[in-house]
Design a protein around this motif. Structure first.
Motif, PDB file in Angstrom:
ATOM      1  N   ARG A  76       0.828  -1.201   0.000  1.00 30.60           N
ATOM      2  CA  ARG A  76       0.000   0.000   0.000  1.00 30.60           C
ATOM      3  C   ARG A  76       0.866   1.256   0.000  1.00 30.60           C
ATOM      4  NH1 ARG A  76      -5.426  -0.565   3.611  1.00 30.60           N
ATOM      5  NH2 ARG A  76      -6.136  -2.574   2.830  1.00 30.60           N
ATOM      6  N   SER A  77       2.026   1.159   0.632  1.00 25.66           N
ATOM      7  CA  SER A  77       2.907   2.313   0.752  1.00 25.66           C
ATOM      8  C   SER A  77       4.347   1.830   0.789  1.00 25.66           C
ATOM      9  CB  SER A  77       2.568   3.087   2.034  1.00 25.66           C
ATOM     10  OG  SER A  77       3.463   4.158   2.240  1.00 25.66           O
ATOM     11  N   TRP A  78       5.258   2.570   0.113  1.00 29.45           N
ATOM     12  CA  TRP A  78       6.678   2.237   0.177  1.00 29.45           C
ATOM     13  C   TRP A  78       7.520   3.454  -0.171  1.00 29.45           C
ATOM     14  CZ3 TRP A  78       9.007   3.118  -4.474  1.00 29.45           C
ATOM     15  CH2 TRP A  78       8.286   2.896  -5.647  1.00 29.45           C
ATOM     16  N   ILE A  79       8.800   3.375   0.165  1.00 30.09           N
ATOM     17  CA  ILE A  79       9.718   4.480  -0.121  1.00 30.09           C
ATOM     18  C   ILE A  79      11.124   3.922  -0.271  1.00 30.09           C
ATOM     19  CG2 ILE A  79      10.181   4.995   2.307  1.00 30.09           C
ATOM     20  CD1 ILE A  79      10.161   7.980   1.575  1.00 30.09           C
ATOM     21  N   VAL A  80      11.906   4.519  -1.170  1.00 29.92           N
ATOM     22  CA  VAL A  80      13.320   4.192  -1.362  1.00 29.92           C
ATOM     23  C   VAL A  80      14.098   5.490  -1.220  1.00 29.92           C
ATOM     24  CG1 VAL A  80      15.074   3.231  -2.900  1.00 29.92           C
ATOM     25  CG2 VAL A  80      12.728   2.339  -2.976  1.00 29.92           C
ATOM     26  N   THR A 292      11.155  -2.006   7.563  1.00 27.03           N
ATOM     27  CA  THR A 292      12.139  -1.007   7.156  1.00 27.03           C
ATOM     28  C   THR A 292      13.503  -1.674   7.169  1.00 27.03           C
ATOM     29  OG1 THR A 292      10.884   0.855   8.053  1.00 27.03           O
ATOM     30  CG2 THR A 292      13.234   1.194   7.701  1.00 27.03           C
ATOM     31  N   GLY A 293      14.258  -1.530   6.083  1.00 28.79           N
ATOM     32  CA  GLY A 293      15.581  -2.132   5.993  1.00 28.79           C
ATOM     33  C   GLY A 293      16.617  -1.125   5.544  1.00 28.79           C
ATOM     34  N   VAL A 294      17.884  -1.387   5.905  1.00 32.76           N
ATOM     35  CA  VAL A 294      19.008  -0.579   5.441  1.00 32.76           C
ATOM     36  C   VAL A 294      20.038  -1.527   4.846  1.00 32.76           C
ATOM     37  CG1 VAL A 294      20.187  -0.615   7.695  1.00 32.76           C
ATOM     38  CG2 VAL A 294      20.705   1.202   6.054  1.00 32.76           C
ATOM     39  N   ALA A 295      20.612  -1.148   3.712  1.00 31.43           N
ATOM     40  CA  ALA A 295      21.613  -1.991   3.056  1.00 31.43           C
ATOM     41  C   ALA A 295      22.647  -1.104   2.386  1.00 31.43           C
ATOM     42  CB  ALA A 295      20.953  -2.917   2.032  1.00 31.43           C
ATOM     43  N   GLU A 296      23.855  -1.664   2.208  1.00 31.16           N
ATOM     44  CA  GLU A 296      24.963  -0.935   1.589  1.00 31.16           C
ATOM     45  C   GLU A 296      25.500  -1.721   0.406  1.00 31.16           C
ATOM     46  OE1 GLU A 296      29.135  -0.177   0.674  1.00 31.16           O
ATOM     47  OE2 GLU A 296      28.357  -1.951   1.696  1.00 31.16           O
ATOM     48  N   LEU A 303      17.858   3.172   2.348  1.00 28.06           N
ATOM     49  CA  LEU A 303      16.793   2.786   3.265  1.00 28.06           C
ATOM     50  C   LEU A 303      15.541   2.496   2.452  1.00 28.06           C
ATOM     51  CD1 LEU A 303      17.298   5.479   6.027  1.00 28.06           C
ATOM     52  CD2 LEU A 303      17.169   3.026   6.491  1.00 28.06           C
ATOM     53  N   VAL A 304      14.868   1.396   2.769  1.00 26.52           N
ATOM     54  CA  VAL A 304      13.616   1.039   2.106  1.00 26.52           C
ATOM     55  C   VAL A 304      12.590   0.689   3.176  1.00 26.52           C
ATOM     56  CG1 VAL A 304      12.444  -0.633   0.617  1.00 26.52           C
ATOM     57  CG2 VAL A 304      14.709   0.218  -0.018  1.00 26.52           C
ATOM     58  N   THR A 305      11.397   1.244   3.049  1.00 24.86           N
ATOM     59  CA  THR A 305      10.283   0.876   3.920  1.00 24.86           C
ATOM     60  C   THR A 305       9.130   0.385   3.056  1.00 24.86           C
ATOM     61  OG1 THR A 305      10.875   2.443   5.668  1.00 24.86           O
ATOM     62  CG2 THR A 305       8.584   1.710   5.592  1.00 24.86           C
ATOM     63  N   VAL A 306       8.526  -0.725   3.472  1.00 27.99           N
ATOM     64  CA  VAL A 306       7.393  -1.329   2.764  1.00 27.99           C
ATOM     65  C   VAL A 306       6.291  -1.586   3.787  1.00 27.99           C
ATOM     66  CG1 VAL A 306       6.594  -3.376   1.523  1.00 27.99           C
ATOM     67  CG2 VAL A 306       8.822  -2.378   0.969  1.00 27.99           C
ATOM     68  N   MET A 307       5.061  -1.171   3.463  1.00 23.96           N
ATOM     69  CA  MET A 307       3.941  -1.344   4.387  1.00 23.96           C
ATOM     70  C   MET A 307       2.779  -2.072   3.717  1.00 23.96           C
ATOM     71  SD  MET A 307       3.874   2.302   6.463  1.00 23.96           S
ATOM     72  CE  MET A 307       3.026   1.584   7.888  1.00 23.96           C
ATOM     73  N   ASN A 308       2.424  -3.201   4.292  1.00 19.11           N
ATOM     74  CA  ASN A 308       1.192  -3.932   3.998  1.00 19.11           C
ATOM     75  C   ASN A 308       1.025  -4.331   2.531  1.00 19.11           C
ATOM     76  OD1 ASN A 308      -1.300  -5.120   4.215  1.00 19.11           O
ATOM     77  ND2 ASN A 308      -2.334  -3.334   5.075  1.00 19.11           N
TER      78      ASN A 308
END
Length: 429
Positions: A76-80, A292-296, A303-308
């Motif tokens: 439903r919602s995400w961000i990079v 929410t995850g963080v990777a290099e 940072l990436v967040t994914v919701m539902n």
């Protein structure tokens, strides 16, 4: 420990330009009394971080040979976002206020973690465990047993233990006090979509956050060394219950706990994500799966967040996060940012103070702003950084000149952003 550092030289003219063009923050809509999210995003959402972030649907500005946003992302919602620069590379309903589930524990940790040394011991009272929601995730804390603060934080980050959250909240003056402090800290971070009702993220009427806010919160938490280490730990030993052995002697063993972040620990249908270093997952009936995850990769931190996610496949939230990480690393430098992760409120105040040091800085005995000498070789204080002992530093731009701590004159501000990742991405203790 791998350390990524970037310095930004921001002139006063640039700051003035940013002040004129900064997006207006819309008043956040009232949380739904039922706590249940609607089927579609609201037509009007907050514009913190940029006007496009307040628009429904996918926001991305492709250029040249930039890859298209991956198909099959049903959240439903995400961000990079770039964790260092704060650039938002792409987003989908970034400010949609949704139930966060246990990703809200990132805000709990960012608020409470600095308060107690790891070695502090606490004997758990029955009252400490009152009010835990039915069906909560638990690490297995027992009444009348003693745990270190270190043990409790392992329980929070690895097993998402609501029992560990409630014990730490009791140490922090109670659940009500902790909730109030979390809401206050969210406002400081400009995470204005967030409203806390329960410190553990357990479903509660009116408890909401957003993909944008959770990313801001993670970015703040990751500046704390202990936060980084806990959220990147795969497995650890946790104290068990004291019992009598066959000889009648009271002994206390331990048992192993595993991190439930499947991009970190892996599972039968998903591998550990290369370069992953945390942060936090969640799952409740009302919120669905959140993460929410963080990777290099190659010196870039995302940072990436994914919701539902609407798709209900096993580990779907991690699969969609991995797709967005892959896209973000491929697209970085090839897309025009659609917004930014804003700095906490204190940064803005520091900028104003730095632009007119005589109005805010009281000269010390030496006559220099700041009132004292710094140690030779000291580095600039990171604007918005948190000191290694976990305490919040002053949100001000500082520089070291001739061994003396001084505010930079109106010409420029040096902002030194540090984003060190844990020395071992997948830690075992």
């Amino acid at each position: 420990m791998q350390t990524v550092r970037r310095s930004l030289l921001v002139t006063s003219a640039t700051l003035a330009s940013l002040a004129l063009t900064a997006p207006v923050s819309l008043a956040a809509p009232s949380p739904s009394p039922s706590g249940s999210p609607s089927a579609t995003p609201p037509a009007t959402m907050s514009t913190v971080g940029g006007v496009r972030l307040g628009q429904p649907g996918t926001q991305v500005a492709l250029a040249g040979d930039a890859p298209v946003v991956p198909k099959g992302v049903t959240a439903r919602s995400w961000i990079v976002a770039d964790a260092e620069s704060g650039d938002v590379l792409a987003a989908h309903n970034a400010h949609w206020r949704l139930p966060p589930a246990s990703t809200l524990k990132m805000l709990f940790a960012d608020t409470v973690l600095p308060k107690f040394p790891k070695s502090t011991a606490h004997k758990v009272l029955p009252a400490d465990l009152e009010g835990i929601g039915a069906g909560s995730s638990m690490v297995g804390i027992k009444e009348n047993e003693t745990y270190s603060v270190h043990d409790l934080w392992l329980g929070v980050f690895l097993r998402s233990g609501n029992d560990a959250v409630h014990v730490l909240s009791a140490m922090n003056g109670g659940v009500a006090n902790t909730v109030a402090e979390m809401n206050e800290h969210a406002e400081e971070l400009q995470a204005l979509d967030t409203h806390v009702v329960s410190p553990d993220g357990y479903d509660a009427p009116g408890q909401v956050s957003s993909a944008y806010d959770l990313t801001l919160i993670a970015r703040s938490g990751l500046q704390k060394k202990d936060f980084r280490e806990y959220c990147s730990t795969v497995s650890a030993k946790f104290p068990g219950e004291t019992k009598k052995n066959k000889k009648g002697k009271r002994v206390r063993g331990s048992f192993e706990i595993q991190n439930t972040n499947r991009l970190l620990s892996g599972d039968y249908d998903i591998s550990q994500y290369p370069g992953i270093a945390g942060v936090k997952n969640g799952n409740t009936t009302n919120a669905g799966a959140t993460f929410t995850g963080v990777a290099e990769r190659d010196g870039r931190v995302l940072l990436v967040t994914v919701m539902n996610p609407e798709k209900s496949d096993h580990n779907e939230v991690y699969k969609e996060t991995a797709k967005l990480f892959d896209w973000g690393f491929a697209a970085a430098g090839k897309v025009t940012p659609v917004g930014e992760l804003v700095a906490p409120k204190g940064t803005e105040q520091a900028g104003k103070a730095g632009a007119n040091p005589s109005a805010s800085a009281s000269p010390g005995a030496s006559g220099e702003a700041g009132g004292g000498a710094a140690k030779a070789g000291d580095k600039p204080v990171a604007a918005g950084a948190v000191t290694e002992d976990g305490s919040r530093g002053m949100w001000t731009a500082l520089a070291i000149t001739g061994g003396v701590l001084v505010l930079l004159a109106a010409g420029a501000f040096l902002v030194n952003r540090r984003w060190p990742l844990p020395d071992l991405v997948r830690r075992r203790r």
